[in-house]
Design a protein around this motif. Structure first.
Motif, mmCIF file in Angstrom:
data_model
loop_
_atom_site.group_PDB
_atom_site.id
_atom_site.type_symbol
_atom_site.label_atom_id
_atom_site.label_comp_id
_atom_site.label_asym_id
_atom_site.label_seq_id
_atom_site.Cartn_x
_atom_site.Cartn_y
_atom_site.Cartn_z
ATOM 1 N N THR A 148 0.822 -1.214 0.000
ATOM 2 C CA THR A 148 0.000 0.000 0.000
ATOM 3 C C THR A 148 0.855 1.264 0.000
ATOM 4 O O THR A 148 0.344 2.345 -0.300
ATOM 5 N N GLN A 149 2.131 1.139 0.307
ATOM 6 C CA GLN A 149 3.035 2.287 0.319
ATOM 7 C C GLN A 149 3.406 2.747 -1.094
ATOM 8 O O GLN A 149 3.997 3.805 -1.263
ATOM 9 N N PHE A 150 3.061 1.954 -2.095
ATOM 10 C CA PHE A 150 3.485 2.227 -3.466
ATOM 11 C C PHE A 150 2.263 2.422 -4.362
ATOM 12 O O PHE A 150 1.928 1.588 -5.189
ATOM 13 N N GLU A 151 1.614 3.572 -4.217
ATOM 14 C CA GLU A 151 0.366 3.836 -4.927
ATOM 15 C C GLU A 151 0.544 3.975 -6.429
ATOM 16 O O GLU A 151 -0.403 3.763 -7.182
ATOM 17 N N THR A 152 1.722 4.323 -6.895
ATOM 18 C CA THR A 152 1.909 4.528 -8.335
ATOM 19 C C THR A 152 2.355 3.253 -9.051
ATOM 20 O O THR A 152 2.664 3.291 -10.238
ATOM 21 N N LEU A 153 2.396 2.145 -8.343
ATOM 22 C CA LEU A 153 2.774 0.875 -8.948
ATOM 23 C C LEU A 153 1.594 -0.081 -8.925
ATOM 24 O O LEU A 153 0.760 -0.034 -8.024
ATOM 25 N N TYR A 154 1.538 -0.944 -9.918
ATOM 26 C CA TYR A 154 0.497 -1.980 -9.979
ATOM 27 C C TYR A 154 1.183 -3.321 -9.764
ATOM 28 O O TYR A 154 2.235 -3.591 -10.350
ATOM 29 N N PHE A 155 0.606 -4.136 -8.909
ATOM 30 C CA PHE A 155 1.201 -5.416 -8.573
ATOM 31 C C PHE A 155 0.291 -6.574 -8.967
ATOM 32 O O PHE A 155 -0.885 -6.580 -8.630
ATOM 33 N N GLU A 156 0.866 -7.522 -9.679
ATOM 34 C CA GLU A 156 0.205 -8.799 -9.897
ATOM 35 C C GLU A 156 0.747 -9.715 -8.802
ATOM 36 O O GLU A 156 1.953 -9.925 -8.698
ATOM 37 N N GLU A 157 -0.140 -10.220 -7.969
ATOM 38 C CA GLU A 157 0.273 -11.030 -6.832
ATOM 39 C C GLU A 157 0.057 -12.513 -7.106
ATOM 40 O O GLU A 157 -1.004 -12.917 -7.580
ATOM 41 N N ILE A 158 1.081 -13.297 -6.816
ATOM 42 C CA ILE A 158 1.009 -14.742 -6.975
ATOM 43 C C ILE A 158 1.407 -15.375 -5.644
ATOM 44 O O ILE A 158 2.514 -15.151 -5.161
ATOM 45 N N THR A 159 0.499 -16.143 -5.051
ATOM 46 C CA THR A 159 0.785 -16.832 -3.798
ATOM 47 C C THR A 159 1.101 -18.295 -4.094
ATOM 48 O O THR A 159 0.359 -18.971 -4.801
ATOM 49 N N ILE A 160 2.205 -18.750 -3.551
ATOM 50 C CA ILE A 160 2.632 -20.138 -3.739
ATOM 51 C C ILE A 160 2.724 -20.775 -2.352
ATOM 52 O O ILE A 160 3.715 -20.583 -1.644
ATOM 53 N N PRO A 161 1.690 -21.518 -1.964
ATOM 54 C CA PRO A 161 1.674 -22.107 -0.621
ATOM 55 C C PRO A 161 2.350 -23.472 -0.557
ATOM 56 O O PRO A 161 2.636 -24.094 -1.587
ATOM 57 N N TYR A 162 2.577 -23.917 0.666
ATOM 58 C CA TYR A 162 3.073 -25.273 0.974
ATOM 59 C C TYR A 162 4.418 -25.598 0.326
ATOM 60 O O TYR A 162 4.638 -26.710 -0.139
ATOM 61 N N VAL A 163 5.316 -24.635 0.343
ATOM 62 C CA VAL A 163 6.682 -24.875 -0.126
ATOM 63 C C VAL A 163 7.484 -25.266 1.110
ATOM 64 O O VAL A 163 8.057 -24.423 1.796
ATOM 65 N N ASP A 164 7.485 -26.551 1.412
ATOM 66 C CA ASP A 164 8.047 -27.019 2.675
ATOM 67 C C ASP A 164 9.195 -28.015 2.527
ATOM 68 O O ASP A 164 9.590 -28.666 3.491
ATOM 69 N N THR A 165 9.733 -28.123 1.327
ATOM 70 C CA THR A 165 10.918 -28.949 1.114
ATOM 71 C C THR A 165 11.866 -28.203 0.185
ATOM 72 O O THR A 165 11.454 -27.286 -0.546
ATOM 73 N N SER A 166 13.119 -28.603 0.200
ATOM 74 C CA SER A 166 14.080 -27.945 -0.687
ATOM 75 C C SER A 166 13.751 -28.224 -2.155
ATOM 76 O O SER A 166 13.995 -27.379 -3.017
ATOM 77 N N GLU A 167 13.175 -29.372 -2.425
ATOM 78 C CA GLU A 167 12.798 -29.698 -3.800
ATOM 79 C C GLU A 167 11.694 -28.769 -4.298
ATOM 80 O O GLU A 167 11.754 -28.264 -5.424
ATOM 81 N N LYS A 168 10.696 -28.537 -3.451
ATOM 82 C CA LYS A 168 9.622 -27.609 -3.829
ATOM 83 C C LYS A 168 10.170 -26.190 -3.994
ATOM 84 O O LYS A 168 9.769 -25.465 -4.907
ATOM 85 N N ALA A 169 11.098 -25.805 -3.125
ATOM 86 C CA ALA A 169 11.687 -24.469 -3.215
ATOM 87 C C ALA A 169 12.445 -24.301 -4.528
ATOM 88 O O ALA A 169 12.376 -23.255 -5.171
ATOM 89 N N GLU A 170 13.153 -25.341 -4.928
ATOM 90 C CA GLU A 170 13.884 -25.293 -6.202
ATOM 91 C C GLU A 170 12.912 -25.156 -7.376
ATOM 92 O O GLU A 170 13.156 -24.378 -8.309
ATOM 93 N N GLU A 171 11.807 -25.881 -7.337
ATOM 94 C CA GLU A 171 10.792 -25.782 -8.396
ATOM 95 C C GLU A 171 10.215 -24.374 -8.455
ATOM 96 O O GLU A 171 10.011 -23.826 -9.546
ATOM 97 N N VAL A 172 9.951 -23.793 -7.289
ATOM 98 C CA VAL A 172 9.409 -22.429 -7.233
ATOM 99 C C VAL A 172 10.413 -21.441 -7.815
ATOM 100 O O VAL A 172 10.049 -20.562 -8.594
ATOM 101 N N CYS A 173 11.687 -21.597 -7.463
ATOM 102 C CA CYS A 173 12.719 -20.709 -8.018
ATOM 103 C C CYS A 173 12.761 -20.795 -9.532
ATOM 104 O O CYS A 173 12.864 -19.762 -10.216
ATOM 105 N N GLN A 174 12.673 -21.988 -10.059
ATOM 106 C CA GLN A 174 12.680 -22.157 -11.512
ATOM 107 C C GLN A 174 11.456 -21.491 -12.141
ATOM 108 O O GLN A 174 11.569 -20.847 -13.191
ATOM 109 N N SER A 175 10.310 -21.621 -11.506
ATOM 110 C CA SER A 175 9.085 -20.998 -12.026
ATOM 111 C C SER A 175 9.191 -19.480 -12.009
ATOM 112 O O SER A 175 8.821 -18.807 -12.981
#
Length: 70
Positions: free
Chosen positions: A33-60
């Motif tokens: 909310t501090q950045f009124e002149t910017l538009y944000f597309e928000e993407i939530t990625i839940p349940y990243v609870d292993t290093s393998e999932k974290a690596e997949e998220v980084c690649q994405s």
């Protein structure tokens, strides 16, 4: 791109969480909310609870960055 009648730059924000992502998303939105002149597309990625999932998220995230050059 126009947002609230003003020309803005689109930015993609990723909320990565080891749980549902609700807390990360709510905290992130309150900060954005501090950045009124910017538009944000928000993407939530839940349940990243292993290093393998974290690596997949980084690649994405890297792939999306390459595609959009943000």
């Amino acid at each position: 791109l126009f947002y609230k009648g003003k020309k803005v730059k689109k930015n993609t924000i990723f909320y990565v969480s080891d749980g549902t992502g609700i807390t990360a998303t709510m905290l992130g939105r309150s900060l954005l909310t501090q950045f009124e002149t910017l538009y944000f597309e928000e993407i939530t990625i839940p349940y990243v609870d292993t290093s393998e999932k974290a690596e997949e998220v980084c690649q994405s995230i890297n792939r999306i960055f390459q595609e959009t050059q943000q």
